[in-house]
Design a protein around this motif. Structure first.
Motif, PDB file in Angstrom:
ATOM      1  N   GLY A  88     103.322 -75.265  64.026  1.00 27.58           N
ATOM      2  CA  GLY A  88     102.387 -74.145  64.017  1.00 27.58           C
ATOM      3  C   GLY A  88     102.931 -72.954  64.772  1.00 27.58           C
ATOM      4  O   GLY A  88     102.789 -71.804  64.337  1.00 27.58           O
ATOM      5  N   LEU A  89     103.542 -73.194  65.905  1.00 29.97           N
ATOM      6  CA  LEU A  89     104.133 -72.100  66.669  1.00 29.97           C
ATOM      7  C   LEU A  89     105.253 -71.413  65.894  1.00 29.97           C
ATOM      8  O   LEU A  89     105.375 -70.188  65.907  1.00 29.97           O
ATOM      9  CB  LEU A  89     104.654 -72.635  68.005  1.00 29.97           C
TER      10      LEU A  89
ATOM     11  N   ILE B 264     105.522 -71.201  62.600  1.00 21.21           N
ATOM     12  CA  ILE B 264     104.918 -70.390  61.533  1.00 21.21           C
ATOM     13  C   ILE B 264     104.326 -69.113  62.107  1.00 21.21           C
ATOM     14  O   ILE B 264     104.466 -68.019  61.541  1.00 21.21           O
ATOM     15  CB  ILE B 264     103.850 -71.213  60.805  1.00 21.21           C
ATOM     16  N   GLN B 265     103.673 -69.221  63.271  1.00 23.88           N
ATOM     17  CA  GLN B 265     103.080 -68.040  63.889  1.00 23.88           C
ATOM     18  C   GLN B 265     104.152 -67.035  64.280  1.00 23.88           C
ATOM     19  O   GLN B 265     103.999 -65.821  64.095  1.00 23.88           O
ATOM     20  CB  GLN B 265     102.264 -68.464  65.116  1.00 23.88           C
ATOM     21  N   VAL B 266     105.246 -67.537  64.814  1.00 20.03           N
ATOM     22  CA  VAL B 266     106.342 -66.645  65.201  1.00 20.03           C
ATOM     23  C   VAL B 266     106.925 -65.946  63.983  1.00 20.03           C
ATOM     24  O   VAL B 266     107.210 -64.740  64.006  1.00 20.03           O
ATOM     25  CB  VAL B 266     107.427 -67.451  65.950  1.00 20.03           C
TER      26      VAL B 266
ATOM     27  N   SER C 162     105.352 -65.309  61.158  1.00 19.61           N
ATOM     28  CA  SER C 162     104.375 -64.329  60.689  1.00 19.61           C
ATOM     29  C   SER C 162     104.395 -63.084  61.550  1.00 19.61           C
ATOM     30  O   SER C 162     104.330 -61.950  61.051  1.00 19.61           O
ATOM     31  CB  SER C 162     102.977 -64.952  60.690  1.00 19.61           C
ATOM     32  N   ASN C 163     104.494 -63.289  62.856  1.00 22.35           N
ATOM     33  CA  ASN C 163     104.560 -62.133  63.752  1.00 22.35           C
ATOM     34  C   ASN C 163     105.812 -61.316  63.512  1.00 22.35           C
ATOM     35  O   ASN C 163     105.795 -60.089  63.579  1.00 22.35           O
ATOM     36  CB  ASN C 163     104.504 -62.598  65.204  1.00 22.35           C
TER      37      ASN C 163
END
Length: 278
Positions: free
Chosen positions: A72-73, A75-77, A79-80
Motif C-alpha cells: 500500500g505504501l 502504491i501511495q508513493v 500515486s504521489n
C-alpha cells in the motif's frame, strides 16, 4: 663369608644403581586435560539461529500484514509521484492537457449525440414500418371483403324470400342486390354464394342461378351493413318487398347484431391489369 654383594641387593627397590646412587628424577605426571573445544563465532551462532527457519503462525500473520502495508505504501508513493509530475508541470503544459481533455470530451459528446440520433431514427423507422404494415394488412382485409376472398361479420339484416309459385325471376334478385348496395351493404351472401362486383344472375323462375350455381327458394340474403338503413330501403313504397308481394312471393326482413358472411370466392390473378404503384 663371601665379601661379594648380592646383586639383588644392589638393584633392589629404592636403589639408584649398582653404586647405590639415587636414580635420576622424573618429571611428575600432570593430570590429563580435555582437548580445547572449537571456538564458535558470532556469525555461526546467528546462522544457526536463523536456519532452518522456525516460523510460528503468529509470525506468518505479522509478515503478511507487513507485506500488505508495504504494498500500500508503494502504491501511495507512486500515486504521489504521478501527481507531483502534474504539480511540477509548466502552466503551458497544463493548459495543453486541459485543451486535449476538452477536445476529447467534445468528441465523445458528438459521438453520443450521433448514436442517439441513429437510435431515434431507427425507432421512428421501425414505428413507421410497423404502422405501414398494419395499414397494409387492414387495406388488404378491406379489399378482401369487397372481393369476397375474406370472411366478414358485423351488424346487418337477414332477408328471406319465399317463392312457392316460382314467380321470382333473376332480375328481381338482381334489383334486390342493387337496392341493398345503394343502402350501404358491405358484404352479401345468398344461399351460400358470395355476391361480389362481377356476380350475375341467370335462369327463369324456379330455376335461378347465381354465378352459374343453381339456387332454390327460399332465397336467404345475409347482408352486413347498417340495419337502420338497409331495412327501410327494402320496405319503401314500390320497393323490393312490395314488388315481390305482387308476384305472390313473401319477403321477411330481420335485423341482427352480428351477421356472418363466410362464403368465399377464389382470388384470381388478373391477366392484364397491373398495379400502378409497381
Amino acid at each position: 663369608m663371601s665379601s661379594e654383594q648380592n646383586p639383588s641387593s644392589e638393584n633392589g627397590p629404592g636403589n639408584g644403581g649398582p653404586s647405590g646412587a639415587l636414580p635420576p628424577e622424573r618429571p611428575a605426571c600432570e593430570p590429563s586435560r580435555p582437548a580445547p573445544a572449537e571456538e564458535v563465532s558470532g556469525r555461526q551462532r546467528l546462522r544457526a539461529g536463523l536456519w532452518p527457519p522456525r516460523v510460528s503462525r503468529a509470525q506468518l500473520i505479522v509478515a503478511l500484514l507487513l507485506f500488505v502495508l508495504g504494498l500500500g505504501l508503494a502504491i501511495q508513493v507512486r500515486s504521489n509521484s504521478d501527481n507531483s509530475a502534474l504539480r511540477g508541470a509548466r502552466q503551458e503544459d497544463l493548459v495543453r492537457i486541459l485543451d486535449e481533455l476538452d477536445n476529447r470530451t467534445e468528441r465523445l459528446e458528438d459521438e453520443k449525440q450521433r448514436l442517439d440520433d441513429q437510435r431515434t431514427e431507427l425507432e421512428n423507422s421501425s414505428d413507421q414500418a410497423e404502422e405501414a404494415r398494419k395499414q397494409t394488412l387492414e387495406k388488404e382485409r378491406q379489399l378482401g371483403i369487397l372481393a369476397g376472398t375474406v370472411a366478414a361479420h358485423g351488424p346487418g339484416i337477414t332477408l328471406t324470400i319465399d317463392d312457392p309459385t316460382g314467380a321470382v325471376e333473376s332480375d328481381m334478385l338482381l334489383d334486390t342486390i342493387q337496392e341493398l348496395r345503394a343502402a350501404g351493404a358491405e358484404a352479401i351472401e345468398v344461399n351460400g354464394v358470395r355476391v361480389v362486383a362481377n356476380t350475375y344472375f341467370s335462369g327463369d323462375g324456379g330455376e335461378l342461378r347465381i354465378d352459374g350455381r343453381k339456387v332454390e327458394a327460399p332465397y336467404e340474403f345475409q347482408v352486413i351493413g347498417k340495419p337502420q338503413d338497409l331495412e327501410p330501403a327494402l320496405n319503401i313504397p314500390g320497393g323490393v318487398v312490395q314488388t315481390l308481394e305482387k308476384e305472390q312471393a313473401t319477403a321477411e326482413v330481420a335485423r341482427a347484431d352480428d351477421i356472418v358472411v363466410d362464403a368465399l370466392r377464389p382470388a384470381k390473378q388478373p391477366d392484364y391489369a397491373r398495379s400502378s404503384s409497381q
